[in-house]
Design a protein around this motif. Sequence first.
Motif, mmCIF file in Angstrom:
data_model
loop_
_atom_site.group_PDB
_atom_site.id
_atom_site.type_symbol
_atom_site.label_atom_id
_atom_site.label_comp_id
_atom_site.label_asym_id
_atom_site.label_seq_id
_atom_site.Cartn_x
_atom_site.Cartn_y
_atom_site.Cartn_z
ATOM 1 N N ALA A 155 -2.253 7.845 2.863
ATOM 2 C CA ALA A 155 -2.507 7.091 4.096
ATOM 3 C C ALA A 155 -1.759 8.131 4.974
ATOM 4 O O ALA A 155 -2.256 8.609 6.081
ATOM 5 N N ALA A 156 -0.333 8.424 4.711
ATOM 6 C CA ALA A 156 0.238 9.240 5.536
ATOM 7 C C ALA A 156 -0.320 10.683 5.639
ATOM 8 O O ALA A 156 0.177 11.513 6.373
ATOM 9 N N LYS A 157 -0.943 11.235 4.591
ATOM 10 C CA LYS A 157 -1.398 12.545 4.420
ATOM 11 C C LYS A 157 -2.829 12.782 4.761
ATOM 12 O O LYS A 157 -3.279 13.743 4.441
ATOM 13 N N MET B 215 2.964 -1.506 6.285
ATOM 14 C CA MET B 215 2.915 -0.094 6.491
ATOM 15 C C MET B 215 3.340 -0.300 7.880
ATOM 16 O O MET B 215 3.189 -0.970 8.818
ATOM 17 N N VAL C 225 0.067 4.165 10.554
ATOM 18 C CA VAL C 225 -0.106 4.513 9.043
ATOM 19 C C VAL C 225 -0.752 3.425 8.495
ATOM 20 O O VAL C 225 -0.183 2.652 7.612
#
Length: 170
Positions: free
Chosen positions: A77-79, A106, A110
């Motif tokens: 999810a961060a990328k 999270m 994010v």
Amino acid sequence: MTQALIGVVMGSSSDWDTMQHAVQILQQFGIPHDARVVSAHRMPDDMFAYAQSAAERGLQAIIAGAGGAAHLPGMIAAKTGVPVLGVPVQTKALSGVDSLYSMVQMPKGVPVATFAIGAAGAANAALFAVAMLANHDPALRQKLEAFRAQQTEAARAMSLPPLSPVLGAA
């Protein structure tokens, strides 16, 4: 081969017992998908490449299952801006509660949509992905509505067993 719309990733091949339930739902609805192991801890470069290329490959959502520390969904999810649906895999040590907490905690900004621990969570994550796609696909919407109607009829057809005799009653 048809371009995958949903990615299904897991941290280890041992997660397949859980994640196959997501793949079965996607197959049932005829949703093109790919499924693979992408470990956050043992192959981080591959994980980053998978996440960073998800949108350009046409993925509409990624179902990510992981156990233990369960970093995979959050790191993906961060990328990527592609929605990530997290499935906590049941573990021997803490029965998947550790995985669940890792996903639902999270940081703001994010998001990982997190589902139930285990097979039910994997199936529901896939059904959620189907519902997302059905917003723009009337034929898929009809399939989803038919699936839900079948579930309703199966529940209506359920009957309860007779009462067991009460012990000690004369």
